[in-house]
Scaffold this motif. Structure first.
Motif, PDB file in Angstrom:
ATOM      1  N   GLN A   1       3.827   1.353 -10.015  1.00 44.58           N
ATOM      2  CA  GLN A   1       2.808   1.912  -9.134  1.00 44.58           C
ATOM      3  C   GLN A   1       1.450   1.878  -9.818  1.00 44.58           C
ATOM      4  OE1 GLN A   1       3.699   5.768  -7.503  1.00 44.58           O
ATOM      5  NE2 GLN A   1       1.659   6.073  -6.660  1.00 44.58           N
ATOM      6  N   PHE A   2       0.443   1.476  -9.029  1.00 42.96           N
ATOM      7  CA  PHE A   2      -0.946   1.518  -9.489  1.00 42.96           C
ATOM      8  C   PHE A   2      -1.654   2.587  -8.665  1.00 42.96           C
ATOM      9  CE2 PHE A   2       0.642  -2.570 -10.696  1.00 42.96           C
ATOM     10  CZ  PHE A   2       0.031  -2.844 -11.903  1.00 42.96           C
ATOM     11  N   HIS A   3      -2.290   3.526  -9.348  1.00 41.98           N
ATOM     12  CA  HIS A   3      -2.815   4.710  -8.684  1.00 41.98           C
ATOM     13  C   HIS A   3      -4.262   4.522  -8.238  1.00 41.98           C
ATOM     14  CE1 HIS A   3       0.746   6.997  -9.886  1.00 41.98           C
ATOM     15  NE2 HIS A   3       0.662   6.343 -11.030  1.00 41.98           N
ATOM     16  N   GLN A   4      -4.500   4.828  -6.972  1.00 46.10           N
ATOM     17  CA  GLN A   4      -5.842   4.803  -6.385  1.00 46.10           C
ATOM     18  C   GLN A   4      -6.632   3.564  -6.810  1.00 46.10           C
ATOM     19  OE1 GLN A   4      -7.545   8.666  -7.273  1.00 46.10           O
ATOM     20  NE2 GLN A   4      -6.401   9.598  -5.582  1.00 46.10           N
TER      21      GLN A   4
ATOM     22  N   SER B   1      -3.231   4.069  -3.349  1.00 47.11           N
ATOM     23  CA  SER B   1      -2.412   3.505  -4.417  1.00 47.11           C
ATOM     24  C   SER B   1      -1.613   2.332  -3.855  1.00 47.11           C
ATOM     25  CB  SER B   1      -1.461   4.570  -4.970  1.00 47.11           C
ATOM     26  OG  SER B   1      -2.186   5.647  -5.517  1.00 47.11           O
ATOM     27  N   MET B   2      -0.999   1.569  -4.736  1.00 50.02           N
ATOM     28  CA  MET B   2      -0.115   0.494  -4.298  1.00 50.02           C
ATOM     29  C   MET B   2       1.066   0.422  -5.247  1.00 50.02           C
ATOM     30  SD  MET B   2      -0.598  -2.069  -6.720  1.00 50.02           S
ATOM     31  CE  MET B   2      -0.131  -3.575  -5.924  1.00 50.02           C
ATOM     32  N   VAL B   3       2.157  -0.128  -4.722  1.00 44.94           N
ATOM     33  CA  VAL B   3       3.361  -0.284  -5.528  1.00 44.94           C
ATOM     34  C   VAL B   3       3.814  -1.737  -5.493  1.00 44.94           C
ATOM     35  CG1 VAL B   3       4.162   2.088  -5.220  1.00 44.94           C
ATOM     36  CG2 VAL B   3       4.905   0.323  -3.595  1.00 44.94           C
ATOM     37  N   TRP B   4       4.561  -2.111  -6.521  1.00 47.22           N
ATOM     38  CA  TRP B   4       5.267  -3.389  -6.554  1.00 47.22           C
ATOM     39  C   TRP B   4       6.748  -3.113  -6.393  1.00 47.22           C
ATOM     40  CZ3 TRP B   4       3.597  -8.239  -6.187  1.00 47.22           C
ATOM     41  CH2 TRP B   4       2.259  -8.513  -6.487  1.00 47.22           C
ATOM     42  N   MET B   5       7.380  -3.908  -5.535  1.00 51.50           N
ATOM     43  CA  MET B   5       8.825  -3.858  -5.376  1.00 51.50           C
ATOM     44  C   MET B   5       9.371  -5.263  -5.604  1.00 51.50           C
ATOM     45  SD  MET B   5       9.222  -1.244  -2.129  1.00 51.50           S
ATOM     46  CE  MET B   5      10.933  -0.814  -2.520  1.00 51.50           C
ATOM     47  N   GLU B   6      10.620  -5.351  -6.070  1.00 49.56           N
ATOM     48  CA  GLU B   6      11.187  -6.666  -6.361  1.00 49.56           C
ATOM     49  C   GLU B   6      12.630  -6.755  -5.881  1.00 49.56           C
ATOM     50  OE1 GLU B   6      11.387  -7.502 -10.545  1.00 49.56           O
ATOM     51  OE2 GLU B   6      12.877  -5.952 -10.921  1.00 49.56           O
ATOM     52  N   LYS B   7      13.047  -7.992  -5.651  1.00 48.77           N
ATOM     53  CA  LYS B   7      14.439  -8.272  -5.318  1.00 48.77           C
ATOM     54  C   LYS B   7      14.842  -9.561  -6.013  1.00 48.77           C
ATOM     55  CE  LYS B   7      17.651  -8.799  -1.470  1.00 48.77           C
ATOM     56  NZ  LYS B   7      17.811  -8.775   0.014  1.00 48.77           N
ATOM     57  N   MET B   8      15.967  -9.531  -6.694  1.00 48.87           N
ATOM     58  CA  MET B   8      16.498 -10.724  -7.341  1.00 48.87           C
ATOM     59  C   MET B   8      17.395 -11.453  -6.341  1.00 48.87           C
ATOM     60  SD  MET B   8      15.277 -10.271 -10.406  1.00 48.87           S
ATOM     61  CE  MET B   8      14.893  -9.060 -11.662  1.00 48.87           C
TER      62      MET B   8
ATOM     63  N   THR C   1       0.840  -1.193   0.000  1.00 50.84           N
ATOM     64  CA  THR C   1       0.000   0.000   0.000  1.00 50.84           C
ATOM     65  C   THR C   1       0.879   1.249   0.000  1.00 50.84           C
ATOM     66  OG1 THR C   1      -1.690  -1.181   1.267  1.00 50.84           O
ATOM     67  CG2 THR C   1      -1.841   1.225   1.222  1.00 50.84           C
ATOM     68  N   TYR C   2       0.508   2.206  -0.845  1.00 51.60           N
ATOM     69  CA  TYR C   2       1.334   3.402  -1.003  1.00 51.60           C
ATOM     70  C   TYR C   2       0.407   4.626  -1.020  1.00 51.60           C
ATOM     71  CZ  TYR C   2       5.320   6.157  -2.708  1.00 51.60           C
ATOM     72  OH  TYR C   2       6.345   7.066  -2.839  1.00 51.60           O
ATOM     73  N   PRO C   3       0.154   5.202   0.150  1.00 51.17           N
ATOM     74  CA  PRO C   3      -0.795   6.326   0.200  1.00 51.17           C
ATOM     75  C   PRO C   3      -0.237   7.567  -0.484  1.00 51.17           C
ATOM     76  CG  PRO C   3       0.308   6.075   2.311  1.00 51.17           C
ATOM     77  CD  PRO C   3       0.741   4.901   1.462  1.00 51.17           C
ATOM     78  N   ASP C   4      -1.074   8.245  -1.244  1.00 49.89           N
ATOM     79  CA  ASP C   4      -0.661   9.516  -1.834  1.00 49.89           C
ATOM     80  C   ASP C   4      -0.346  10.518  -0.722  1.00 49.89           C
ATOM     81  OD1 ASP C   4      -1.082   8.453  -4.365  1.00 49.89           O
ATOM     82  OD2 ASP C   4      -3.186   9.042  -4.353  1.00 49.89           O
ATOM     83  N   LYS C   5      -1.117  10.414   0.367  1.00 49.37           N
ATOM     84  CA  LYS C   5      -0.875  11.219   1.554  1.00 49.37           C
ATOM     85  C   LYS C   5      -1.004  10.289   2.759  1.00 49.37           C
ATOM     86  CE  LYS C   5      -2.525  15.272   4.071  1.00 49.37           C
ATOM     87  NZ  LYS C   5      -3.555  16.333   4.146  1.00 49.37           N
ATOM     88  N   GLU C   6       0.038  10.230   3.576  1.00 50.60           N
ATOM     89  CA  GLU C   6       0.000   9.348   4.739  1.00 50.60           C
ATOM     90  C   GLU C   6      -1.121   9.764   5.686  1.00 50.60           C
ATOM     91  OE1 GLU C   6       4.379   7.613   5.484  1.00 50.60           O
ATOM     92  OE2 GLU C   6       4.217   9.769   5.885  1.00 50.60           O
TER      93      GLU C   6
END
Length: 196
Positions: A147-150, A160-167, A120-125
């Protein structure tokens, strides 16, 4: 602090930890706390293929993490989605870091190459969501990839939400098949195997 594989008997304690996040945060987009039976089924289903681990302090479960299917197509078998929850009363004690390090060790032994996290990635905390999880994942070596917005609606607000990755593994031609978790579990926990 001790880390071990989750069992079906842990479901009540894990559900107690998770329920706080369902009812009080937008960290999960679930609206309703799952039933005990549903949560038990989730644990069993995940353990059929991936690690599901818990951290205990003085025999009390204070956090858990698991990997699960990233996408349900054969070509994605080497990628997983990571999930972690820490008891609200035990945050900022290094539990998340230790869980993630252990998960990476286990997933490497399985042959997983990519770990993904949906956050979860808030536009405003606000009181329901902040950007602490993104900072934690960055600290653990994850990179922001999208990032996927709202896209999530909870508590009458859009998030909004974001995807993060690690190899964590090598990508090669003739990639070896992923081993089931139960096959490598004994190697790791019984022999205190460590990749660090």
């Amino acid at each position: 602090m001790n880390i071990r594989t989750a069992t079906i008997q842990d479901a009540n304690a894990l559900l107690d930890i998770y329920a706080y996040y369902v009812l009080n945060t937008a960290i999960t987009f679930e609206y309703d706390v799952p039933t005990l039976a549903d949560f038990q089924n989730r644990i069993t289903s995940i353990l059929n293929k991936y690690p599901y681990i818990v951290t205990t302090i003085n025999n009390k479960i204070v956090g858990y993490a698991y990997a699960n299917t990233f996408k349900n197509r054969a070509a994605y078998d080497w990628s997983v989605e990571m999930t972690i929850y820490i008891d609200i009363n035990y945050q900022k004690q290094g539990i998340g870091k230790k869980l993630y390090e252990t998960m990476e060790d286990l997933l490497k032994l399985q042959g997983i190459t990519n770990i993904n996290a949906c956050i979860t990635y808030p536009d405003k905390e606000d009181e329901y969501a902040n950007k602490n999880s993104v900072s934690f994942h960055e600290h653990m070596g994850y990179q922001l990839v999208g990032q996927f917005h709202q896209c999530g609606y909870k508590f009458n607000r859009w998030y909004s939400m974001v995807w993060m990755e690690k190899m964590i593994g090598e990508h090669v031609i003739n990639q070896p098949e992923v081993k089931p978790f139960r096959e490598i579990e004994k190697i790791y926990f019984n022999k205190n195997y460590n990749l660090h």
